[in-house]
Scaffold this motif. Sequence first.
Motif, short mmCIF file in Angstrom:
data_model
loop_
_atom_site.label_atom_id
_atom_site.label_comp_id
_atom_site.label_asym_id
_atom_site.label_seq_id
_atom_site.Cartn_x
_atom_site.Cartn_y
_atom_site.Cartn_z
N LYS A 225 0.91 -1.38 -0.04
CA LYS A 225 0.14 -0.01 0.14
C LYS A 225 0.61 1.28 -0.01
CE LYS A 225 -3.34 2.27 3.11
NZ LYS A 225 -3.93 2.12 4.11
N VAL A 226 0.49 2.22 -1.08
CA VAL A 226 1.22 3.53 -0.83
C VAL A 226 0.32 4.61 -0.43
CG1 VAL A 226 2.48 5.20 -2.18
CG2 VAL A 226 2.55 2.81 -2.67
N LEU A 227 0.46 5.05 0.81
CA LEU A 227 -0.74 5.96 1.32
C LEU A 227 0.04 7.28 1.28
CD1 LEU A 227 -3.19 6.28 3.24
CD2 LEU A 227 -1.63 6.01 5.24
N THR A 228 -0.90 8.16 0.63
CA THR A 228 -0.77 9.80 0.56
C THR A 228 -1.24 10.45 1.55
OG1 THR A 228 -0.24 9.40 -1.72
CG2 THR A 228 -0.44 11.65 -1.03
N ILE A 229 -0.98 11.02 2.69
CA ILE A 229 -1.57 11.78 3.45
C ILE A 229 -1.46 13.32 3.41
CG2 ILE A 229 -1.49 12.14 5.96
CD1 ILE A 229 0.12 9.58 6.11
N LYS A 230 -2.72 14.13 3.17
CA LYS A 230 -2.83 15.23 2.76
C LYS A 230 -3.40 16.11 3.99
CE LYS A 230 -3.16 14.64 -2.11
NZ LYS A 230 -3.92 15.06 -3.56
N PRO A 231 -2.59 16.58 4.85
CA PRO A 231 -3.19 17.57 5.74
C PRO A 231 -3.54 18.92 5.40
CG PRO A 231 -0.98 16.57 6.48
CD PRO A 231 -1.27 16.50 5.19
N GLY A 232 -4.59 19.72 5.98
CA GLY A 232 -4.74 20.95 5.84
C GLY A 232 -3.95 21.58 6.84
N PRO A 233 -3.98 22.79 7.03
CA PRO A 233 -2.88 23.28 7.98
C PRO A 233 -2.85 22.71 9.72
CG PRO A 233 -4.27 24.93 6.96
CD PRO A 233 -4.94 23.70 6.63
N VAL A 234 -1.81 22.51 9.97
CA VAL A 234 -1.73 21.95 11.33
C VAL A 234 -1.16 22.73 12.22
CG1 VAL A 234 -1.29 19.66 12.54
CG2 VAL A 234 -1.89 19.55 9.95
N ASN A 235 -1.55 22.62 13.58
CA ASN A 235 -0.74 23.45 14.28
C ASN A 235 0.49 22.79 15.05
OD1 ASN A 235 0.04 25.34 16.40
ND2 ASN A 235 -1.94 24.88 17.92
N THR A 236 1.77 23.01 14.41
CA THR A 236 2.91 22.42 14.95
C THR A 236 4.01 23.57 14.98
OG1 THR A 236 3.75 22.00 12.70
CG2 THR A 236 2.32 20.12 13.74
N ALA A 237 5.20 23.33 15.31
CA ALA A 237 6.39 24.03 15.39
C ALA A 237 6.71 24.74 13.70
CB ALA A 237 7.59 23.45 16.00
N MET A 238 6.25 23.73 12.79
CA MET A 238 6.47 24.32 11.59
C MET A 238 5.64 25.41 11.02
SD MET A 238 6.82 22.05 8.13
CE MET A 238 5.18 22.30 7.52
N THR A 239 4.27 25.52 11.68
CA THR A 239 3.57 26.78 11.49
C THR A 239 3.35 27.46 12.22
OG1 THR A 239 1.69 25.21 12.04
CG2 THR A 239 2.22 25.17 9.76
N ALA A 240 3.97 27.50 13.34
CA ALA A 240 3.72 28.23 14.80
C ALA A 240 3.82 29.83 14.42
CB ALA A 240 4.61 27.85 15.78
N HIS A 241 4.75 30.15 13.34
CA HIS A 241 5.01 31.43 13.15
C HIS A 241 3.98 32.22 12.41
CE1 HIS A 241 6.45 29.16 9.51
NE2 HIS A 241 6.27 30.33 8.95
N LEU A 242 2.96 31.37 11.90
CA LEU A 242 1.74 31.95 11.04
C LEU A 242 0.81 32.53 11.78
CD1 LEU A 242 1.77 29.06 8.25
CD2 LEU A 242 2.93 31.25 8.04
N SER A 243 0.25 33.46 11.31
CA SER A 243 -1.04 34.07 12.01
C SER A 243 -2.08 33.14 12.07
CB SER A 243 -1.31 35.53 11.46
OG SER A 243 -1.72 35.06 10.07
N ASN A 244 -2.91 33.08 13.41
CA ASN A 244 -3.96 32.29 13.23
C ASN A 244 -3.62 30.66 13.35
OD1 ASN A 244 -6.11 34.17 13.32
ND2 ASN A 244 -5.85 34.23 11.17
N SER A 245 -2.29 30.43 13.75
CA SER A 245 -1.87 29.22 13.83
C SER A 245 -2.63 28.31 14.73
CB SER A 245 -0.33 29.12 13.94
OG SER A 245 -0.24 29.51 15.04
#
Lengths: 448, 258
Positions: free
Chosen positions: B175-195
Motif C-alpha cells: 500500500k502506498v498511502l498519501t496523507i494530505k493534511p490541511g494546516p496543522v498547528n505544529t512548530a513548523m507553522t507556529a510563526h503563521l498568524s491564526n496558527s
Amino acid sequence: MQSKDAPLAVADSGYTSWGRYPRVAHEAVFRVDWSQQVFPLLQQAAPASLLPYGLGRSYGDLCLNAGRSLVDCSHLNHFLAADFQEGWVRCEAGATMADILSLIVPKGWFLPVTPGTKFVTVGGAIANDVHGKNHHRAGTFGCHVRKLALCRSDAEVVTCGPSENAGLFNATIGGLGLTGVILWAEIQLKAIQGIGIDLDVLPFTSLEKFLALTVESDQDYEYTVAWLDCLTAGRQRGIFFRGNHSAAPFPKIRAHKSPRVPFDFPEWTLNRFTMKALNAGYYWRNRHKKNRPLVAYDPFFYPLDSIQQWNRVYGKQGFLQYQCVVPEHSFAAFEQLMELVSQSGRGSFLAVLKRFGSRKSPGLLSFPRPGLTLALDFPMHGEATLRLLETMDDVILKGGGAIYPAKDARMSPAMFEASFPEWRKLRPYIDKKLSSSLWRRVTEGLQP
Amino acid sequence: MKKLMVLGATSGIAQAVQRKVAQEGKELLLVARSADRLEVLRQDLLVRGAVNVFTFAMDMDDIAQHAHLVQFAQKNFAGFDTLLLAYGSMLDQTQCDHSGELTAQQLHTDFVSAAALLTAFTDYFEFRKSGCMAVITSVAGDRIRRSNYVYGTAKGALTLFLAGLRSRLRCAGVKVLTIKPGPVNTAMTAHLSNSEKFADPELVARDICRALERQSPEIVYTPGIWRYIMQAVRAIPEPIFNWLVSRHGPAAARPKKS
C-alpha cells in the motif's frame, strides 16, 4: 536556516488567561518544543521580560506579561521516566494532567491531587500549587512533587527537591512561575483499584448545615465539595458531593467527542435572570439525597472539561473568578459575602465551597490553609464588578482570610500583603529575567 | 502494523503518531537529525508502552547518507512493515521569491530527497510483497497558491511521485498511502498568524493511524473535510482562482507581525 536551538518567535494570538480579563498584548511570544531551547532564551532575554506560559488556565493575569514576553512551554511535554511499581512519573513541565492520567490510569494509578480541570500543565500546577476536592486529606499538588528541574538565566539545569536546593524548591511551589522555567517534575502517584467513584449527593439548606456535613464527611470521604446557589437571598442552599475511589469494576468508558463552544456568547446570555433559572434548575435536579453507586472518574473530577472552551459563554467581556479562604471561626464572613453577592445580582452559576485541611504545603506562597474556601464567578461588567469584589475583599480581610492568585485579576497590593504576609521570602528566588502582570500589580508600592 | 519506521520523528505530526503507536505496544525506528532529541523521544515512547525503540540520526536531505539508513534498518529493524515519511521544511515564500538557491533548497528537502529516500526502500517493500509506505504531503500540493507556491510545488510533486509508486507497487500488494493534511498547528507553522486555529496534531495523528491500519483509501485528507474543500477549490478555473487569491492577498500563510 534557523539554528534548531534558536528561540522560535510565534504570533501573539490565543495567549489569554481563562477569564479573558484582562486582555493584554505581548511584545513577543516564544515557543519551545525541546528543553535545550529554554536556556538560550533566558540568557538572551532582557531583565524581567519573560514569563513561562502553559495552557493559560489561570483566570486572571498570573499567566500574562503585558507589554513583555511569554515562553509557550506547552509543547515541552515528553515523558522522561516512570515506575509503575513504586508509582511515580517524571515528565516535562508542559505535560498535562490529562496526559498523565491517560498513561497512569490503565496501570492502576491516579493523580494524588488534581484541580478541577485536567487541562493544566504540570508546570502550571506547580506554579499555582493547585488543590483539589481531597485537600483535607492530601494537601496540595506541591506536597506530591518528589523533585523538579528548573532552568534559570544563571544555570542551565538546577534540580531541586525537599532535600536538595530546598529553598528554591519551596519557592518554586506556588512561585507563580517566577523562579525559573520548570523543565520537568517527578510526581508521586496514588494507587487505585478501579476507575469509578462511589458518590453521594446531599442537598443542604444553610451554610451551617454545610459545615456540619463537611466536618462529618471529611472523616470518611476522600473527596468532598459543595456547589452553592449564591443567588437566593437569605437562605443559602446547595448540593454537597462526597466520594471515594471505588474498587468495583466499571464498564468501559466510551471516548466521545466533547462539544465545543464555537463562539463568544453575547454579553446578555448570562444575566441575573438566566443565572437564577440555571441555579434553580440545578438544585431541583439534585434535590433528593442520592446514593448513586458509581460514576466514572472523569465527570466527577472534571465536570466542565466536557464542554471545551466553556469560558466563551461569558462573552467577549470575560469574567472574573473570586476565590478566597477564611479560617473556620470566621465562617460568618461567608454569609456576609453571600448577602453582598445576592444583593448585587451579579453572581454566577458556579459557586464552589470546600473545607481545607491542615496538611501543609512546602510552597512559600501556597494559598490553601485550614479553613473554608469559596470560589465565585462574575461576568465582567466593568467598574461595578470591580467595586463589588473590592467590598468582598474588605469582608475577607476582616475575617483574616486570603485571595487565591491563580484566580485573581484585580486584588490590591494591600490585599496581597494581607493574604501572603511572607511574600518577601520569594523575592530572592525570583529569576532576574522573569516577571508577570500579576506580580507587578500586586507588589506595586509594597515595601520590598 | 507491527514495526514502524518514522522518517522525521521530531516533527509535530510524527510525534503524535508515534505516541499512539507506542501505546499499542509496537516497535519503532525513529530517524531525525538530532541524536539528543531522538533520545528524548525514545524515552518518551518507552514510557508510553512501546516494546522497542531504535533511533538513527542522519540528515535526510543528504542523499549520500540514505544508504547508511538502509543498512541500519536491514541489520537492526529487519522485517519492518510500515514506513512513514514525515519530514519537511517550510521556508519563507517571500525569501524564495528572490532566491533560486532557497527555492532549490526547499524543493530538494521536501521533494527530491524524499523521492530518493522512498526509492531506497521501494525494492525492500516490493520484495516482501506487503506493508505500507506512507508519506505526508499537503493540501498545498493540490492547488498552487501564491502565498506558498514553492512549498506547494514540492508537496504536489511528491504526491505525483507517490501515484507513480502506487502503480508500480500495486501488483506487489504494497500500500502506498498519501496523507494530505490541511494546516496543522505544529512548530513548523507556529510563526503563521491564526496558527492556533489550525488542526490539532492529535486529531491528524488519529486519522493517520486509522489509515495505516486499513487497506483503503490510499489518499487521505486530514481533517476529512479538506477532501471536499480541495475538490471545490480544484474546480475553480485558474484565472478566477488567481483573481480570488489576489483579492484577499497572500492569505493565511503569512508571518504575522503582532
